[in-house]
Design a protein around this motif. Structure first.
Motif, PDB file in Angstrom:
ATOM      1  N   MET A   1      11.443 -19.003  -6.435  1.00  0.00           N
ATOM      2  CA  MET A   1      12.105 -17.778  -6.847  1.00  0.00           C
ATOM      3  C   MET A   1      11.276 -16.598  -6.374  1.00  0.00           C
ATOM      4  O   MET A   1      10.091 -16.485  -6.657  1.00  0.00           O
ATOM      5  N   LYS A   2      11.873 -15.689  -5.629  1.00  0.00           N
ATOM      6  CA  LYS A   2      11.207 -14.471  -5.195  1.00  0.00           C
ATOM      7  C   LYS A   2      11.166 -13.471  -6.335  1.00  0.00           C
ATOM      8  O   LYS A   2      12.067 -13.416  -7.147  1.00  0.00           O
ATOM      9  N   ALA A   3      10.122 -12.651  -6.354  1.00  0.00           N
ATOM     10  CA  ALA A   3      10.038 -11.589  -7.353  1.00  0.00           C
ATOM     11  C   ALA A   3      11.251 -10.691  -7.209  1.00  0.00           C
ATOM     12  O   ALA A   3      11.646 -10.326  -6.106  1.00  0.00           O
ATOM     13  N   LEU A  22       9.123   1.811 -14.215  1.00  0.00           N
ATOM     14  CA  LEU A  22       9.653   0.911 -15.237  1.00  0.00           C
ATOM     15  C   LEU A  22      10.022  -0.446 -14.647  1.00  0.00           C
ATOM     16  O   LEU A  22      10.711  -0.523 -13.636  1.00  0.00           O
ATOM     17  N   LEU A  23       9.556  -1.500 -15.305  1.00  0.00           N
ATOM     18  CA  LEU A  23       9.984  -2.856 -14.977  1.00  0.00           C
ATOM     19  C   LEU A  23      10.932  -3.309 -16.074  1.00  0.00           C
ATOM     20  O   LEU A  23      10.548  -3.366 -17.237  1.00  0.00           O
ATOM     21  N   LEU A  44       4.059 -11.609 -17.056  1.00  0.00           N
ATOM     22  CA  LEU A  44       2.665 -11.267 -16.759  1.00  0.00           C
ATOM     23  C   LEU A  44       2.416 -11.247 -15.254  1.00  0.00           C
ATOM     24  O   LEU A  44       1.744 -10.341 -14.748  1.00  0.00           O
ATOM     25  N   ALA A  45       2.958 -12.207 -14.534  1.00  0.00           N
ATOM     26  CA  ALA A  45       2.784 -12.250 -13.081  1.00  0.00           C
ATOM     27  C   ALA A  45       3.415 -11.021 -12.428  1.00  0.00           C
ATOM     28  O   ALA A  45       2.832 -10.422 -11.520  1.00  0.00           O
ATOM     29  N   GLU A  46       4.606 -10.649 -12.893  1.00  0.00           N
ATOM     30  CA  GLU A  46       5.279  -9.473 -12.338  1.00  0.00           C
ATOM     31  C   GLU A  46       4.518  -8.188 -12.668  1.00  0.00           C
ATOM     32  O   GLU A  46       4.391  -7.301 -11.823  1.00  0.00           O
ATOM     33  N   PRO A  52       3.556  -1.765 -13.432  1.00  0.00           N
ATOM     34  CA  PRO A  52       4.444  -0.720 -13.961  1.00  0.00           C
ATOM     35  C   PRO A  52       3.772   0.052 -15.092  1.00  0.00           C
ATOM     36  O   PRO A  52       2.804  -0.419 -15.692  1.00  0.00           O
ATOM     37  N   GLY A  53       4.307   1.215 -15.391  1.00  0.00           N
ATOM     38  CA  GLY A  53       3.836   1.980 -16.535  1.00  0.00           C
ATOM     39  C   GLY A  53       4.534   1.561 -17.815  1.00  0.00           C
ATOM     40  O   GLY A  53       4.009   1.728 -18.909  1.00  0.00           O
ATOM     41  N   GLY A  54       5.738   1.020 -17.664  1.00  0.00           N
ATOM     42  CA  GLY A  54       6.519   0.593 -18.813  1.00  0.00           C
ATOM     43  C   GLY A  54       7.220  -0.721 -18.537  1.00  0.00           C
ATOM     44  O   GLY A  54       7.590  -1.013 -17.399  1.00  0.00           O
TER      45      GLY A  54
END
Length: 131
Positions: A1-3, A22-23, A44-46, A52-54
């Motif tokens: 699976m790609k990010a 934002l994520l 956590l990996a992402e 991201p800040g949020g």
């Protein structure tokens, strides 16, 4: 699976979407402690990759609520993993269940986290802060 691509894992589906700082993460499907631990590993990996800040987590898993002990174990497992600099909004639109334990334990380990029952309020808090 790609990010960034949605994927199916352990009976649930996870999708990642970035918009500026934002994520947004959406999980759907069957909920369990194992599924929750698994999707948090992916988050956590992402977070480590995207910084991201949020973090806006829309959790639409269906199933039994995690116990207070399970939430504590989960939060303890995220220590020093990069979440310390990310404001976290955990949205449970299908019902809060006992997810307030997650917020309590997250704050105890120094994370800035809040639990919401809708995405609109979560986005406002991520953008402007407040109590």
């Amino acid at each position: 699976m790609k990010a960034g691509d949605p994927g199916d894992c352990a009976g649930y589906r996870i999708e990642f979407e970035s918009s500026g700082p934002l994520l947004r993460v959406r999980v759907t499907g069957a909920g369990s402690y194992a599924a929750t631990v698994d999707y948090w590993r992916q988050i956590l990996a992402e977070v480590q990759a995207r910084k991201p800040g949020g973090l806006l987590l829309v959790d639409e898993l269906q199933g039994p609520a995690l116990t207070a002990g399970e939430w504590q174990s989960l939060v303890d497992g995220t220590r020093q993993q990069g979440l310390e600099t990310v404001r976290i909004a955990h949205v449970k639109p299908l019902g809060l269940q006992s997810v307030e334990h997650c917020e309590i334990y997250a704050r105890e380990v120094g994370l800035e986290a809040r639990v919401f029952d809708n995405e609109t309020n979560a986005r406002l808090w991520l953008r402007y802060g407040g109590a």
